[in-house]
Design an enzyme around this catalytic site. Sequence first.
Site, short mmCIF file in Angstrom:
data_model
loop_
_atom_site.label_atom_id
_atom_site.label_comp_id
_atom_site.label_asym_id
_atom_site.label_seq_id
_atom_site.Cartn_x
_atom_site.Cartn_y
_atom_site.Cartn_z
N TYR A 184 0.81 -1.24 0.00
CA TYR A 184 0.00 0.00 0.00
C TYR A 184 0.84 1.27 0.00
CZ TYR A 184 -0.43 -0.03 5.29
OH TYR A 184 -0.25 -0.02 6.62
N GLU A 185 0.17 2.38 -0.22
CA GLU A 185 0.84 3.70 -0.42
C GLU A 185 1.87 3.65 -1.55
OE1 GLU A 185 -0.40 6.20 0.92
OE2 GLU A 185 -1.57 5.20 2.46
N GLY A 186 1.53 2.96 -2.62
CA GLY A 186 2.48 2.79 -3.72
C GLY A 186 3.29 1.54 -3.50
#
Lengths: 588, 588
Positions: free
Chosen positions: A428-430
């Site tokens: 997550y978050e890239g």
Amino acid sequence: MSYRTPVAEISFALRHVAGLDAAIAAGAHGDLTMEDADAILQEAGRVADAVIAPLNSVGDRKGASLAGGAVTTSPGWREAYRTWIEGGWNGLSAEADYGGQGLPLLLNAACSEMWNAGSISFALCPLLTAGGIEALSKHGSRELKERYLAKLVSGEWTATMNLTEPQAGSDLSLLRSRAEPAGDGTYRIVGSKIYITYGEHDMADNIVHLVLARLKDAPAGTRGISLFLVPKILPDGSRNDLRCSGLEHKLGIHGSPTCSMAFGDGGGAIGWLIGEENRGLACMFTMMNSARLNVGLQGVGVAERSYQQALAYARDRRQGKAAGSTDPVSPIVAHADVQRMLLTMKAYTAAARGICYLTAEALDAARGPEGKAGLDRASLLTPVAKAFSTDIANEVTSLGVQVHGGMGFVEETGAAQHMRDARILAIYEGTNGIQAIDLVARKLPLNGGATVRAQLAAMRRVAEAVQKDATPAFGHLGPRLRAGIESLDRATSFLLKALASNRPEEAQAGATPYLRLFGLAQGATCLARAALASNAALKAGETDPAHGARIALARFFAENLLPAASGLEQSVVDGGGFTQDGMLALAG
Amino acid sequence: MSYRTPVAEISFALRHVAGLDAAIAAGAHGDLTMEDADAILQEAGRVADAVIAPLNSVGDRKGASLAGGAVTTSPGWREAYRTWIEGGWNGLSAEADYGGQGLPLLLNAACSEMWNAGSISFALCPLLTAGGIEALSKHGSRELKERYLAKLVSGEWTATMNLTEPQAGSDLSLLRSRAEPAGDGTYRIVGSKIYITYGEHDMADNIVHLVLARLKDAPAGTRGISLFLVPKILPDGSRNDLRCSGLEHKLGIHGSPTCSMAFGDGGGAIGWLIGEENRGLACMFTMMNSARLNVGLQGVGVAERSYQQALAYARDRRQGKAAGSTDPVSPIVAHADVQRMLLTMKAYTAAARGICYLTAEALDAARGPEGKAGLDRASLLTPVAKAFSTDIANEVTSLGVQVHGGMGFVEETGAAQHMRDARILAIYEGTNGIQAIDLVARKLPLNGGATVRAQLAAMRRVAEAVQKDATPAFGHLGPRLRAGIESLDRATSFLLKALASNRPEEAQAGATPYLRLFGLAQGATCLARAALASNAALKAGETDPAHGARIALARFFAENLLPAASGLEQSVVDGGGFTQDGMLALAG
């Protein structure tokens, strides 16, 4: 076993790896003293150990649940959250204008690591709120700030990031959620979002959703996306037209509700624009950069917790006679191979901690006289902080299972939970692949390569200090560190050249091994800085055994983990041939 | 998506990596032809795909359950097991005397990989039975063989290994289970065992427990342990005094019941001695060596399945525009970083497959004119087959999650199950740390080092053939392979010297990186053999695109994974300093 925040180790890293001592001495943090900072760290450690850490297991076993559109968090979580915000921890580094304490981001980073060691799932909620505070502070209108910031800073209200849709994950240009101006300055939002962390829950009275959506006639792609503030409870106290339509059944972080969100089923959720129309992605990136560092710190926290648990088990469990031992049955910590696992866990954790703290320090520096150079340094380090820390979190928590043997595979032990929880961090978050491409394609070219060159020069200065020191206990630390930095230097030059020669696929092919190489060299440099400081302290007559431990750990990292650098360099520099025949190899 | 056994790839590896063609041509396998072998592989693949693979998900969601002492396996498992044994698969390589088909172990290894790709949890049951058959064949009395072997070979009855007790895991010298002669040639067994795979279940009419226990007045330690056959149902049809007292709640392999077993609550379970008194461990090692290779094959199977699922997802999922693509939104398989992940998965899987097949081939050779040299080669390769294959299974299945992005963390997708299931493989049948120590401390010294030297020489011959061939598509395969083998050679010499100089802790400190280095060099050699064979086929005018794929895969492995060899060598050769100060570093 009970988790104990390593406050002394964290304080040492803040001072000697990330230079908090020096920054305070230079007056960068007003009248804050190192004693103040240590008092805050002590108290934060106490809260993490006593209030948050006990939530972790119950959050796994009795995760968040959805009924009638309402999400109930795990037993005890609501009360713990109340206690935590009442301690003022949510606004530690927020600006004073809206009730924050204005403390260094570096100090907040250290505390963030502690909350996450306590429970990743629990700490995720304020992690998202922090991103919301940042986006709203930088891009929100005065009216929105007045209405929302104080409540977000105190933590009474929480924030979310509503980006992902089923067809649009890493690629936000594919978003379909729509927004229409209502004519009164507000907008009506319609759309479905997935994977919304704490999209609905019972720990706060209001939830402030930051939602990416497309205005009618907006340009296609990412340049046609706007950011909206869409509160669960409207200013008049009524419910907005949005709801949680489902919770995901996940591998880990069961305590954190991962929501599907439906906006505008009844005609349109009321939202307010943040920043300019069609410039939403830039606003969202403000959130994401802060969030990325915090995800790196999640990796550090869960790795530390997994390490402590494995070490305690290895000291307790007795199997086999260790080589050279007189004891017929040794604690397994006495076996060389188990030591290797534990040292690997500890060394990676300390290295990732150092990299994350350096990133926070650069963000603090950006607020001061260093300005843009500090911000650029933070931009360079952020993808490394995020991806290296979370990659090693996967490795460390898996080693934590391995140290436990068969007991590690049994859920009661708790070792497996850390591994399951950690597994989301690289995604997550890239994803970490996207972090690597961000590092190579966007960050290396910053200032024509001068930012990365300056970072390499800073690493070299540490290597030179180690070689000058020449303490026998350093072992091969000096030459190995030097060799690792030179590998990173050559790989950097190769990639900069590939980018300059318009061979982006070659740069992208090497991005992941390059990020690992960067993390190893930077991480070893951090451990070497700590070792140098400890060696100086020993020479000055200090007797704390932690000093010798730091030197031994830096040596272990340099002699056993950093040697991977040469292979990674080779992979970056001449491993990219697969972009020509990779599809072929996969076709077979 | 549905799993498909890679029959053609498996057949190619059998022929060109493990030399099945040549062995058949040399008459090593009687009147077996390669056509026969391929027909068996085809049919096994069909059974794995149609009968076993569909069991995997239901086994995870509705795992084995215990009620009233009886274990019920997952829905459909009992029927599938029946179908499977009726196909004669259980006795594929067992001797004909008791109903086996006497086929090469190499062929059975390939089939074992297939069952495990279908479902690790399901395939575990016959894996244990196979170990039981082997121990009984080698060490059992004529009477016991007559009574049990035919039923075990057919699979009507299954076998278990009862080793572990709460205080005795890796260290079997700490066993407390007791056995007493009853005076009639039988023994009475009393004790508690844990982690007993398929210790109780409903798929067979009888379960033959092989139990380690201690006779009264037996010497202390491992030289006082005896092995007993303790059936669930006694020859007269009555129940023996043993029961399943609990099932573990585990991270993965939910379909496989992991039992706590209570022997002799009612006074003593009736057992028969296998082999001689106090020589039980030697008998048990017979089982464990066969089981270790099979666990390696479990790693290959689950890695293959995870890879196929990730590849299918990456071809389907569209996000972002790949560098050099004209498509505005590309399938993610077109992105270089995703290709790197998929190629890493495929290359590690193929390398581990090659190593496992080489080990099985050596066991076949040991049955023939090569005799002890073959057995020694198998002994050398077994710990590598077990540990390398299962280490990469952890890595490959984790990459499988990563390729799926957020979807990988959601359990419905199934990618996470492979990762959870795979996690036990590096732990059971001797942890991978113990495999590494076995490799270094027991296997390298075989025949004064001649066995490992011969293996290195065999690797070098492949590297020379690659360099002689000099096909441009090989890229850096030749020099990288050579460099990897030389790293292994130097690390081997270092360890042999450390052992000869009575510095066991130095050898143990480097054991884990050494095993990885061995796996990389041997695995690269396997891929290079396949690439050479494919290149020859292309030169001979064959047009199967799988040939080009094998060459590209070998190149990818050599250019991107094998370069880790130099760092591993460095870690083995001068990373062991931590045995002096490791405890210190952990104390901090």
